[in-house]
Design a protein around this motif. Structure first.
Motif, PDB file in Angstrom:
ATOM      1  N   GLU A 166      17.613  12.276  30.842  1.00 53.26           N
ATOM      2  CA  GLU A 166      16.793  12.712  29.702  1.00 53.26           C
ATOM      3  C   GLU A 166      16.276  14.139  29.930  1.00 53.26           C
ATOM      4  O   GLU A 166      16.280  14.960  29.006  1.00 53.26           O
ATOM      5  CB  GLU A 166      15.614  11.755  29.517  1.00 53.26           C
ATOM      6  N   ARG A 167      15.835  14.430  31.167  1.00 53.27           N
ATOM      7  CA  ARG A 167      15.301  15.759  31.475  1.00 53.27           C
ATOM      8  C   ARG A 167      16.371  16.830  31.288  1.00 53.27           C
ATOM      9  O   ARG A 167      16.116  17.886  30.713  1.00 53.27           O
ATOM     10  CB  ARG A 167      14.789  15.794  32.919  1.00 53.27           C
ATOM     11  N   ARG A 168      17.586  16.524  31.750  1.00 54.54           N
ATOM     12  CA  ARG A 168      18.650  17.518  31.644  1.00 54.54           C
ATOM     13  C   ARG A 168      19.041  17.762  30.181  1.00 54.54           C
ATOM     14  O   ARG A 168      19.317  18.898  29.792  1.00 54.54           O
ATOM     15  CB  ARG A 168      19.873  17.062  32.450  1.00 54.54           C
ATOM     16  N   GLU A 169      19.031  16.689  29.378  1.00 48.76           N
ATOM     17  CA  GLU A 169      19.325  16.850  27.953  1.00 48.76           C
ATOM     18  C   GLU A 169      18.272  17.726  27.277  1.00 48.76           C
ATOM     19  O   GLU A 169      18.599  18.566  26.424  1.00 48.76           O
ATOM     20  CB  GLU A 169      19.382  15.477  27.280  1.00 48.76           C
ATOM     21  N   GLU A 224      18.962  21.310  28.277  1.00 44.57           N
ATOM     22  CA  GLU A 224      20.116  21.853  27.551  1.00 44.57           C
ATOM     23  C   GLU A 224      19.734  22.232  26.122  1.00 44.57           C
ATOM     24  O   GLU A 224      20.133  23.286  25.618  1.00 44.57           O
ATOM     25  CB  GLU A 224      21.259  20.837  27.551  1.00 44.57           C
ATOM     26  N   ASN A 225      18.952  21.361  25.451  1.00 49.63           N
ATOM     27  CA  ASN A 225      18.518  21.650  24.084  1.00 49.63           C
ATOM     28  C   ASN A 225      17.613  22.881  24.041  1.00 49.63           C
ATOM     29  O   ASN A 225      17.751  23.741  23.157  1.00 49.63           O
ATOM     30  CB  ASN A 225      17.778  20.444  23.495  1.00 49.63           C
ATOM     31  N   ALA A 226      16.695  22.955  25.034  1.00 50.78           N
ATOM     32  CA  ALA A 226      15.788  24.109  25.089  1.00 50.78           C
ATOM     33  C   ALA A 226      16.569  25.389  25.352  1.00 50.78           C
ATOM     34  O   ALA A 226      16.287  26.450  24.770  1.00 50.78           O
ATOM     35  CB  ALA A 226      14.731  23.895  26.167  1.00 50.78           C
ATOM     36  N   LYS A 273      19.810  30.954  20.925  1.00 49.68           N
ATOM     37  CA  LYS A 273      19.861  31.353  19.517  1.00 49.68           C
ATOM     38  C   LYS A 273      18.886  32.494  19.247  1.00 49.68           C
ATOM     39  O   LYS A 273      19.211  33.475  18.562  1.00 49.68           O
ATOM     40  CB  LYS A 273      19.525  30.155  18.617  1.00 49.68           C
ATOM     41  N   ILE A 274      17.662  32.349  19.800  1.00 52.80           N
ATOM     42  CA  ILE A 274      16.642  33.403  19.627  1.00 52.80           C
ATOM     43  C   ILE A 274      17.107  34.703  20.270  1.00 52.80           C
ATOM     44  O   ILE A 274      16.963  35.791  19.703  1.00 52.80           O
ATOM     45  CB  ILE A 274      15.300  32.941  20.232  1.00 52.80           C
ATOM     46  N   MET A 294      10.999  37.550  28.686  1.00 55.56           N
ATOM     47  CA  MET A 294      11.246  36.133  28.368  1.00 55.56           C
ATOM     48  C   MET A 294      11.664  35.346  29.616  1.00 55.56           C
ATOM     49  O   MET A 294      12.567  35.763  30.352  1.00 55.56           O
ATOM     50  CB  MET A 294      12.337  36.022  27.302  1.00 55.56           C
ATOM     51  N   ASP A 295      11.008  34.209  29.873  1.00 56.29           N
ATOM     52  CA  ASP A 295      11.408  33.305  30.964  1.00 56.29           C
ATOM     53  C   ASP A 295      12.592  32.466  30.497  1.00 56.29           C
ATOM     54  O   ASP A 295      12.472  31.673  29.561  1.00 56.29           O
ATOM     55  CB  ASP A 295      10.244  32.374  31.354  1.00 56.29           C
TER      56      ASP A 295
END
Length: 647
Positions: free
Chosen positions: A254-257, A260-262, A268-269, A300-301
């Motif tokens: 779950e953490r890795r997903e 990946e989404n973040a 995109k930004i 940006m981090d």
């Protein structure tokens, strides 16, 4: 209790850990997770004081006592098992020496009224109090309890430690560690040299252990049963999960997903910002705006996605060559070394496609039986392979039998024949030997790498019958899972020895237990077998307690409760035994059906005049025909005997 503060460890410019911090609390049960080379063993060395961090510190109370069991250690010789184990009570032994000195002085001195004499009496009282606190009076019982739990028999106590293998000497070191009762136990692969029963005992011991435990293990079931917290080392950082290993795997996914989404959203930004920068960079009126966007990107981090550690073995066993229905027949087989009796009276038949596990304590004859089947040692009785059986044998120390001077590629290339030689690089790649790895000498490989190479070599022949003695030694959890899936899908027949319960679960549904010189069949899976052994062990302990009570002539107030518990255990045991009997009857019926079919085929040939003329001088045909009939009679008798036991 122990605080790890900003610890960094560097090797040759590479950071193993980077500014990690965490606490170890009293009664924590922590499992260390992470891919091979992540730094799990290094972290244990730092906590034990055997290695210093590059930066940061580990703080703990001065009174904190640490017990550390590394994977490899130097063993002491020149003592018996009991005496070496008793050396764990170093403080008690020193206090007893001091008591003898004080008593001698009190007996020989005559200055009864002096201050010095009074101080001796005070010191004597203090020493006796300390001995009582340390449990000096119970140490022999404690030593016996720990040694018996770890698999030693009472007759082993007076044997020299040098007589035992490295695995058994490691058990002695573990026994010493447990007897010292440190505030924190640091254990690096403690189950490597333990059999299933000893592992189960260690799990039960950990339930009541007063201190904290931090351990590394490739035994998933052991981790789940012992730990309540998992610390993962990944990308030089740590992630702390307040749960056991199986639950940690789900949370880690779950953490890795989420990462990946973040990371996708952030990218995109970044892409949108870079488009704006390119758009306005050349315009004088927008140059300042473009510069501010560039600075924003620099500040940006970036979201880091943890390594997936997706590298794991990827293979299937080749389709096995065709064989007869009966793969192996064992009749009255046994083994002894001189006057030492290992086991005797083993009788069983293995049919095509079966996956069978050999279980029992170390030294009871499991590996010996494998060697007997492979014709590596002489033995009593008969062991016969079936028609067209091609046997592959993976020995417990198979990886040590590889030629140390050859490269990885040479090892497989020289063993491969025919079209397989064209696939050597692909085969090695599926076992994680890629790029320059294939040119490494065997002698520089780790234990896990040598184990993978030995299994890879086993795949070069289309065997239809595999003997596998501890195939998971040195393999990590992911590689074990891949091997397990390959064995489940394997179309041939397997007999295996393994102390890894999770590995055996789902593969073996028929077990042979080696115990007290006999071989007993269990038609059940490893989970049912463990439940049966647990019930039997509780009953054995109950009997020992009753014997002790009778010797001491003590009357307990909880007699009725104890009797009720014992009755429940007997019910559970009865249900398991009935289940096994039903499974045995089913198995015998299959064998009877197969033998009757073979006899029928032979009768048809003999009833045909032309066939009879061809067979009349065929001695082997009639010998086999008679053997089918003899075996059928035995199996029918076995079926009748089992049916009588079924309630």
């Amino acid at each position: 209790m122990i605080s790890v503060n900003g610890v960094t460890v560097s090797f040759g410019g590479h950071d193993l850990f980077d500014n990690i911090s965490f606490l170890i609390n009293l009664k924590d049960r922590i499992g260390l997770a992470g891919k091979n080379g992540a730094g799990k063993s290094t972290l244990l060395k730092i906590l034990s004081g055997n290695q210093n961090p590059t930066k940061g510190e580990v703080t703990m109370p001065k009174s904190c006592k640490i017990g550390y069991l590394p994977q490899d250690m130097i063993h002491q010789h020149g003592r018996t098992v009991f005496d070496e184990t008793e050396s764990a009570y170093e403080e008690i032994q020193q206090l007893e020496i001091r008591i003898d000195q004080i008593n001698h002085q009190l007996e020989t001195r005559t200055d009864y009224e002096s201050d010095a004499y009074s101080k001796l009496i005070e010191e004597q009282t203090d020493v006796y109090t300390r001995l009582d606190m340390l449990g000096a009076g119970n140490r022999k019982e404690e030593i016996e309890k720990i040694l018996r739990g770890l698999g030693f028999d009472r007759k082993d106590f007076d044997r020299q430690t040098a007589e035992f293998s490295g695995g058994w000497r490691m058990r002695i070191e573990l026994a010493k560690l447990l007897l010292q009762k440190p505030d924190i136990l640091l254990l690096d692969e403690p189950t490597n040299h333990l059999d299933i029963e000893a592992i189960m005992w260690l799990e039960e011991f950990m339930e009541t252990y007063a201190g904290a435990v931090l351990l590394i293990s490739h035994d998933k079931t052991f981790l789940d049963n012992v730990t309540n917290r998992t610390i993962e080392i990944s990308n030089q950082k740590i992630y702390d999960y307040k749960t056991n290993y199986s639950r940690y795997l789900l949370l880690r996914k779950e953490r890795r997903e989420q990462q990946e989404n973040a990371a996708k959203n952030q990218q995109k930004i970044i892409d949108q910002t870079e488009v704006l920068i390119d758009k306005y960079r050349a315009k004088a009126s927008k140059a300042a705006f473009a510069q501010s966007l560039i600075k924003k990107l620099d500040r940006m981090d970036r979201v880091e996605v943890d390594d997936d550690d997706s590298q794991s073995m990827n293979f299937r066993f080749p389709t096995p060559a065709h064989s007869g229905k009966i793969i192996l027949t064992v009749e009255q087989a046994g083994k002894h070394y001189g006057s030492k009796h290992i086991f005797s009276g083993a009788n069983f038949i293995v049919t095509k496609g079966e996956k069978i596990g050999l279980v029992g304590r170390n030294g009871e004859g499991k590996s010996t039986m494998m060697k007997m089947i492979a014709k590596k040692v002489e033995f009593d009785g008969g062991i016969k392979l079936g028609h067209s059986v091609m046997m592959g044998y993976f020995e417990q120390d198979q990886e040590e039998k590889l030629d140390q001077k050859k490269t990885v590629f040479e090892t497989i290339d020289e063993a491969a024949v025919g079209d397989v030689r064209k696939q050597v690089r692909g085969l090695l790649g599926s076992f994680l030997f890629r790029g320059d790895d294939i040119d490494k000498k065997v002698q520089v490989l780790s234990g896990g790498e040598r184990g993978r190479l030995a299994i890879c070599k086993l795949l070069l022949e289309p065997y239809n019958f595999l003997l596998m003695d501890e195939p998971t030694n040195h393999l990590d959890i992911r590689s074990k899972d891949i091997l397990k899936k390959a064995l489940i899908n394997y179309e041939g027949t397997v007999i295996m020895v393994s102390h890894d319960r999770d590995f055996m679960k789902g593969i073996c549904d028929r077990l042979f237990e080696f115990r007290d010189g006999k071989v007993k069949e269990h038609l059940c899976d490893i989970e049912d077998f463990m439940l049966l052994r647990k019930v039997e062990r509780l009953n054995e302990l109950d009997l020992e307690k009753k014997d002790n009570k009778e010797k001491k002539q003590e009357v307990t107030s909880n007699k009725n409760t104890s009797h009720a518990i014992s009755s429940n255990e007997q019910i559970n045991k009865h249900e398991l035994e009935q289940k096994q009997i039903r499974n045995q009857i089913k198995k015998v019926e299959e064998i009877i059906e197969n033998l009757e079919s073979k006899i029928k085929d032979c009768d048809l040939k003999l009833s045909d005049a032309s066939e009879y003329e061809k067979l009349v001088n065929n001695k082997s045909f009639f010998e086999e025909y008679n053997q089918f009939k003899i075996t059928l009679e035995k199996e029918i008798e076995k079926w009748e005997s089992l049916s009588e036991k079924l309630v």
